[in-house]
Design a protein around this motif. Sequence first.
Motif: not given
Ligand code: FAD
Length: 418
Positions: A232, A270, A273-274, A334, A342, A368
Amino acid sequence: RTAIVLFTRDLRVHDHPALATACAAFDRVVPLYVLDPALAGRSPNRTRFLHQSLAALRDALRERGGDLVIRHGDPVAETIRLAGEVGAEGIGLSADVSRYARTRERRLRAECERHRLHLRLFPGLTIVDPGAVRPAGGDHYRVFTPYFRAWQGALWREESAPPDRVRLPERLTSGASPDGLPVGELPALPKGESPHAVPGGEAAARSRLAQWLPTVDRYGDIHDDLAGDATSRLSPYLRFGCLSPLELANRAGERAGDPGGARFGPFVRQLCWRDFYHQVTAAFPEIATKAYRRGATEDWRHDPEALDAWARGRTGLPIVDAGMRQLRAEGWMHNRARLITAGYLTKVLGLDWREGVAVFSRWLLDGDVANNAGNWQWVAGTGNDSRPHRGFNPVRQAGRFDPDGAYVRRWVKGGAPG
Ligand code: FAD
């Protein structure tokens, strides 16, 4: 009667319980944001995104007859001062979990008591409040799967409608605010570091949501494909609260049709997870500095040169360099690339996950405490992974998630220099 709504990282008018309640219960409402020097300068990318989000919030409030008061300084002192200036009786604030936010909350509560102001905390940061579901005999869930199960059974609050009208006190509508900057005036837009960063703001968040939502049904199949870039990309908007996670989960669940099964499909999982990392952070505020897992071994190497090469996308390993270059170019990476970069830093180079947290935190628009440190600790094996010693092979990861090398080509070969 007048109330102040103190905005922090909830920069929206849709599904904002504190704002909706204040507008329904008080005659006059003063939306306030305080630019806090203690938080300034950590990440130029996020500072720019924040300013764009504040401008968008101000515009949305103006459309409703209101405005945004912007002050500089200590948020507690500025809020109390403004309450005196406008004769406010109540203050509304979205509850937050980081150590810094909770100290701010405690200080504000003490000052409110001293000045006989009514402080009320509201939900909205997460879908399910941290602490709302607890395991038998514990204060928080340490493992994701049981948390996800409990989370699905929790009662979700109703979404709050955006207010039709925000009525400011006379003193504010009549031009400049009594003190400090004029109402709604933001300093010049600061520069970020990533040329391809998305713009902040609620309008940008809602437009990205509308564009992406039709693909949510396929999320489970395509979200791990690095080159497909099918996630997203809403994380920066969730980070600053430009979009409500509850609204996002509801829209994604409705879209997927079957309320029983798909409401909790792979995408909403997902989002869980947040919430998970937020409830961990609420219970363990040292998450960014101390190993979460009791008994975790921490014997990291110290190698500034290797760290610098990694941070610049110059390790020589294409899949790692691609991820780090995407981070620098977009202020976003991504999720699969975050896992790979990491894993490489901690498990291959043997460097401290805290160094990784710091580099990510400088660049990420979505950076964050809870999600960044929580995920880094998971990868490093010091956190919530129930299999902390799992192996890691970046080349195998590249083969699985970038099989024809399209992601690497985009960012390394012919891509942006590191
Ligand atoms: P999508 O796949 O569209 O997922 C939707 C939402 O779900 C995300 O926007 C996020 O809010 C939540 N989400 C998805 N995966 C995770 C996860 N593993 N942990 C927590 N929430 C998740 N996410 C952050 O928001 N802030 C960070 O500082 C952050 N640091 C990260 C550091 C590492 C080493 C890793 C492995 C992951 C980290 N993530 C972080 C989690 C995740 O990678 C991102 O949330 C995600 O890539 C954001 O892209 P998206 O909005 O397209 O995710």
